[in-house]
Every structure is written in structure tokens, then in C-alpha cells.
Design a protein around this motif. Structure first.
Motif, PDB file in Angstrom:
ATOM      1  N   GLY A 103      -5.227 -21.542 -46.184  1.00 52.97           N
ATOM      2  CA  GLY A 103      -5.280 -21.619 -45.035  1.00 52.97           C
ATOM      3  C   GLY A 103      -6.823 -21.929 -44.309  1.00 52.97           C
ATOM      4  N   THR A 104      -7.046 -21.580 -43.206  1.00 57.64           N
ATOM      5  CA  THR A 104      -8.578 -21.450 -42.693  1.00 57.64           C
ATOM      6  C   THR A 104      -9.161 -20.275 -42.813  1.00 57.64           C
ATOM      7  OG1 THR A 104      -7.334 -23.060 -40.740  1.00 57.64           O
ATOM      8  CG2 THR A 104      -9.667 -22.372 -40.554  1.00 57.64           C
ATOM      9  N   GLN A 111     -16.411 -21.088 -36.303  1.00 54.33           N
ATOM     10  CA  GLN A 111     -17.253 -22.430 -35.822  1.00 54.33           C
ATOM     11  C   GLN A 111     -16.431 -23.241 -34.840  1.00 54.33           C
ATOM     12  OE1 GLN A 111     -17.643 -24.552 -39.748  1.00 54.33           O
ATOM     13  NE2 GLN A 111     -19.522 -23.130 -40.295  1.00 54.33           N
ATOM     14  N   LYS A 112     -15.183 -23.121 -35.098  1.00 52.12           N
ATOM     15  CA  LYS A 112     -14.399 -23.820 -33.837  1.00 52.12           C
ATOM     16  C   LYS A 112     -14.536 -23.253 -32.491  1.00 52.12           C
ATOM     17  CE  LYS A 112     -10.542 -25.786 -36.672  1.00 52.12           C
ATOM     18  NZ  LYS A 112      -9.179 -26.227 -36.465  1.00 52.12           N
ATOM     19  N   THR A 113     -14.545 -21.618 -32.732  1.00 50.17           N
ATOM     20  CA  THR A 113     -14.638 -21.078 -31.395  1.00 50.17           C
ATOM     21  C   THR A 113     -16.153 -21.255 -30.704  1.00 50.17           C
ATOM     22  OG1 THR A 113     -13.107 -19.294 -32.266  1.00 50.17           O
ATOM     23  CG2 THR A 113     -14.398 -18.772 -30.250  1.00 50.17           C
ATOM     24  N   TRP A 114     -16.992 -21.317 -31.711  1.00 47.83           N
ATOM     25  CA  TRP A 114     -18.275 -21.303 -30.932  1.00 47.83           C
ATOM     26  C   TRP A 114     -18.621 -22.943 -30.358  1.00 47.83           C
ATOM     27  CZ3 TRP A 114     -22.016 -17.928 -29.621  1.00 47.83           C
ATOM     28  CH2 TRP A 114     -21.972 -16.974 -30.149  1.00 47.83           C
ATOM     29  N   ALA A 115     -17.804 -23.863 -31.053  1.00 52.64           N
ATOM     30  CA  ALA A 115     -18.186 -25.258 -30.783  1.00 52.64           C
ATOM     31  C   ALA A 115     -17.302 -25.352 -29.549  1.00 52.64           C
ATOM     32  CB  ALA A 115     -17.652 -26.259 -31.642  1.00 52.64           C
ATOM     33  N   PRO A 119     -19.361 -19.297 -26.507  1.00 58.21           N
ATOM     34  CA  PRO A 119     -19.472 -18.021 -25.948  1.00 58.21           C
ATOM     35  C   PRO A 119     -20.944 -17.378 -26.081  1.00 58.21           C
ATOM     36  CG  PRO A 119     -18.325 -17.861 -27.915  1.00 58.21           C
ATOM     37  CD  PRO A 119     -18.550 -19.253 -27.882  1.00 58.21           C
ATOM     38  N   LYS A 120     -20.939 -16.306 -25.027  1.00 59.62           N
ATOM     39  CA  LYS A 120     -22.359 -15.623 -25.184  1.00 59.62           C
ATOM     40  C   LYS A 120     -22.461 -14.808 -26.584  1.00 59.62           C
ATOM     41  CE  LYS A 120     -23.370 -13.884 -20.802  1.00 59.62           C
ATOM     42  NZ  LYS A 120     -23.681 -12.625 -19.802  1.00 59.62           N
ATOM     43  N   ARG A 121     -21.147 -14.259 -26.980  1.00 57.71           N
ATOM     44  CA  ARG A 121     -21.052 -13.772 -28.401  1.00 57.71           C
ATOM     45  C   ARG A 121     -19.538 -13.427 -28.805  1.00 57.71           C
ATOM     46  NH1 ARG A 121     -21.495  -7.300 -27.790  1.00 57.71           N
ATOM     47  NH2 ARG A 121     -21.067  -7.262 -25.721  1.00 57.71           N
ATOM     48  N   VAL A 122     -19.385 -13.602 -30.062  1.00 54.96           N
ATOM     49  CA  VAL A 122     -17.946 -13.037 -30.564  1.00 54.96           C
ATOM     50  C   VAL A 122     -17.921 -11.819 -30.486  1.00 54.96           C
ATOM     51  CG1 VAL A 122     -16.342 -13.438 -32.568  1.00 54.96           C
ATOM     52  CG2 VAL A 122     -17.904 -15.586 -31.456  1.00 54.96           C
ATOM     53  N   LEU A 123     -16.954 -10.969 -30.421  1.00 53.29           N
ATOM     54  CA  LEU A 123     -16.535  -9.641 -30.460  1.00 53.29           C
ATOM     55  C   LEU A 123     -15.778  -9.234 -31.641  1.00 53.29           C
ATOM     56  CD1 LEU A 123     -15.522  -8.809 -26.737  1.00 53.29           C
ATOM     57  CD2 LEU A 123     -17.723  -8.350 -27.829  1.00 53.29           C
ATOM     58  N   ASN A 124     -14.760 -10.184 -32.190  1.00 50.09           N
ATOM     59  CA  ASN A 124     -13.917  -9.962 -33.288  1.00 50.09           C
ATOM     60  C   ASN A 124     -13.145 -11.199 -33.713  1.00 50.09           C
ATOM     61  OD1 ASN A 124     -12.558  -8.504 -35.338  1.00 50.09           O
ATOM     62  ND2 ASN A 124     -11.300  -7.442 -33.691  1.00 50.09           N
ATOM     63  N   ALA A 125     -12.871 -10.962 -34.847  1.00 53.85           N
ATOM     64  CA  ALA A 125     -12.119 -12.177 -35.492  1.00 53.85           C
ATOM     65  C   ALA A 125     -11.240 -11.514 -36.612  1.00 53.85           C
ATOM     66  CB  ALA A 125     -12.850 -13.509 -35.747  1.00 53.85           C
ATOM     67  N   ASP A 137      -7.022 -14.397 -34.624  1.00 55.32           N
ATOM     68  CA  ASP A 137      -7.243 -13.970 -33.173  1.00 55.32           C
ATOM     69  C   ASP A 137      -8.811 -13.775 -33.073  1.00 55.32           C
ATOM     70  OD1 ASP A 137      -5.117 -13.816 -31.735  1.00 55.32           O
ATOM     71  OD2 ASP A 137      -4.644 -11.680 -32.179  1.00 55.32           O
ATOM     72  N   VAL A 138      -9.660 -14.488 -32.388  1.00 56.73           N
ATOM     73  CA  VAL A 138     -11.089 -14.496 -31.749  1.00 56.73           C
ATOM     74  C   VAL A 138     -11.076 -13.882 -30.323  1.00 56.73           C
ATOM     75  CG1 VAL A 138     -13.397 -15.722 -31.910  1.00 56.73           C
ATOM     76  CG2 VAL A 138     -11.275 -16.457 -33.523  1.00 56.73           C
ATOM     77  N   GLY A 139     -12.028 -12.681 -30.335  1.00 58.30           N
ATOM     78  CA  GLY A 139     -12.117 -12.240 -28.900  1.00 58.30           C
ATOM     79  C   GLY A 139     -13.549 -12.477 -28.827  1.00 58.30           C
ATOM     80  N   PHE A 140     -14.147 -13.082 -27.391  1.00 54.46           N
ATOM     81  CA  PHE A 140     -15.449 -13.422 -27.196  1.00 54.46           C
ATOM     82  C   PHE A 140     -15.677 -13.021 -25.791  1.00 54.46           C
ATOM     83  CE2 PHE A 140     -12.711 -17.123 -26.544  1.00 54.46           C
ATOM     84  CZ  PHE A 140     -13.002 -17.585 -25.315  1.00 54.46           C
ATOM     85  N   VAL A 141     -17.198 -13.015 -25.447  1.00 58.86           N
ATOM     86  CA  VAL A 141     -17.535 -12.810 -24.114  1.00 58.86           C
ATOM     87  C   VAL A 141     -18.091 -14.377 -23.865  1.00 58.86           C
ATOM     88  CG1 VAL A 141     -19.393 -11.842 -22.742  1.00 58.86           C
ATOM     89  CG2 VAL A 141     -18.212 -10.445 -24.723  1.00 58.86           C
ATOM     90  N   ALA A 142     -17.388 -14.776 -22.735  1.00 62.47           N
ATOM     91  CA  ALA A 142     -17.848 -16.279 -22.295  1.00 62.47           C
ATOM     92  C   ALA A 142     -19.115 -16.059 -21.483  1.00 62.47           C
ATOM     93  CB  ALA A 142     -16.568 -16.560 -21.125  1.00 62.47           C
ATOM     94  N   ARG A 143     -19.952 -17.250 -21.295  1.00 61.36           N
ATOM     95  CA  ARG A 143     -21.021 -17.264 -20.534  1.00 61.36           C
ATOM     96  C   ARG A 143     -20.930 -16.694 -19.279  1.00 61.36           C
ATOM     97  NH1 ARG A 143     -24.792 -18.630 -24.205  1.00 61.36           N
ATOM     98  NH2 ARG A 143     -24.289 -20.456 -25.364  1.00 61.36           N
TER      99      ARG A 143
END
Length: 166
Positions: A103-104, A111-115, A119-125, A137-143
Motif C-alpha cells: 500500500g501507500t 507528501q500528497k496532502t502537503w502538495a 496546510p499550515k501544519r498537519v495534525l495527525n495521519a 486519514d490526515v487531519g490538518f490546519v489550512a492556511r
């Protein structure tokens, strides 16, 4: 002369009191911090015991806790000299073991999420089961400061869903 000695003694006492107060504050802060992370450390320790016993996994080098709809803990480990993810459902204790090369990886998903979302930052993956499939699941804080969640298929890395502006 006697006056200088009294002044020096007084200054020494004040320095000792100040050092004592600082020491108490440092120790108190360390105790509060230790108490605050204790549940997380215990959860990780318990998950490693379950993964070692029920999945024959060892050499743990990653731990993630996913609480989106149900609570799952994921461990990165090795089993029979192969890198694996061990996904444990917290409520039921059900254990799923998947080979990392089937799998991935977490890093590829990040990297896919950042691209894609920058986001400002990633909280959890972390991994979880969704409709009998593993998903990242990737949780993040947007700009803009709002929360977002992106779900990716474990096998293909394809984006399954995204929730933005929470």
C-alpha cells in the motif's frame, strides 16, 4: 564590617529562596507534563504489547492514534523481517496487519496532502478501517486556520474524501 556581613547573609538567603522557588517550579512543570502525556504513553505501550502478542510484531518505530469515527491505533513495525503496519481497533481489539509494500506509506500520503492542500501544519495521519478497507486519514490546519481532513485509500493512495473549513 558587621553591617556588610549581615547584608551578604541576607542576599545569600534571598538567592537561596529564589533558587528554591525556581527549583519547585521546574519540578512542578515536569510533573504536570509527565501526567499530561501519561495516557498517550500508556496507550502506546499497551498497543505494542497487543501487536507483539497477537501479530508477532517487533521493532516498533512509529505510533499514530486515529479517532475520527472510531478509535484506532497504528504501529509501524516489522514481522518476520518485513515492514508492516499493525492497526488495532481500540474498542474491539481487532488486529489488522498489512505489509507496507502492499500500500501507500504514511510519508507518501503526507507528501500528497502537503502538495494538494498546502496546510499550515498537519495534525495527525493514521490508518483506520472504513467499510472493510484501510484508509489513511490526515487531519490538518489550512492556511485560513480552519481544520480539514483528507482520507486516502491505503492500497492505491487515491483521495477518497475531503472535509474542509471546519
Amino acid at each position: 564590617m558587621e553591617r556588610q556581613t549581615r547584608q551578604q547573609t541576607r542576599q545569600q538567603w534571598w538567592m537561596r529562596i529564589l533558587l528554591g522557588v525556581i527549583l519547585v517550579l521546574v519540578i512542578g512543570t515536569a510533573l504536570v507534563f509527565n501526567r499530561a502525556i501519561h495516557p498517550y504513553a500508556k496507550l502506546r505501550s499497551d498497543a505494542e504489547l497487543v501487536a507483539a502478542k497477537r501479530a508477532q510484531a517487533s521493532n516498533f518505530d512509529g505510533f499514530w492514534w486515529n479517532t475520527r469515527d472510531k478509535s484506532y491505533v497504528t504501529l509501524s513495525a516489522t514481522r518476520k523481517n518485513q515492514p508492516v503496519y499493525v492497526v488495532i481497533a481500540q474498542k474491539t481489539g481487532k488486529v489488522n496487519v498489512v505489509l507496507k509494500d502492499r500500500g501507500t506509506t504514511r510519508n507518501a500520503i503526507l507528501q500528497k496532502t502537503w502538495a494538494r492542500y498546502q496546510p499550515k501544519r498537519v495534525l495527525n495521519a493514521g490508518l483506520r478501517m472504513h467499510k472493510n478497507k484501510l484508509v489513511w486519514d490526515v487531519g490538518f490546519v489550512a492556511r485560513n486556520g480552519r481544520l480539514g481532513y483528507a482520507s486516502y485509500d491505503y492500497r492505491s493512495g487515491r483521495l477518497l474524501s475531503v472535509i474542509r473549513d471546519l
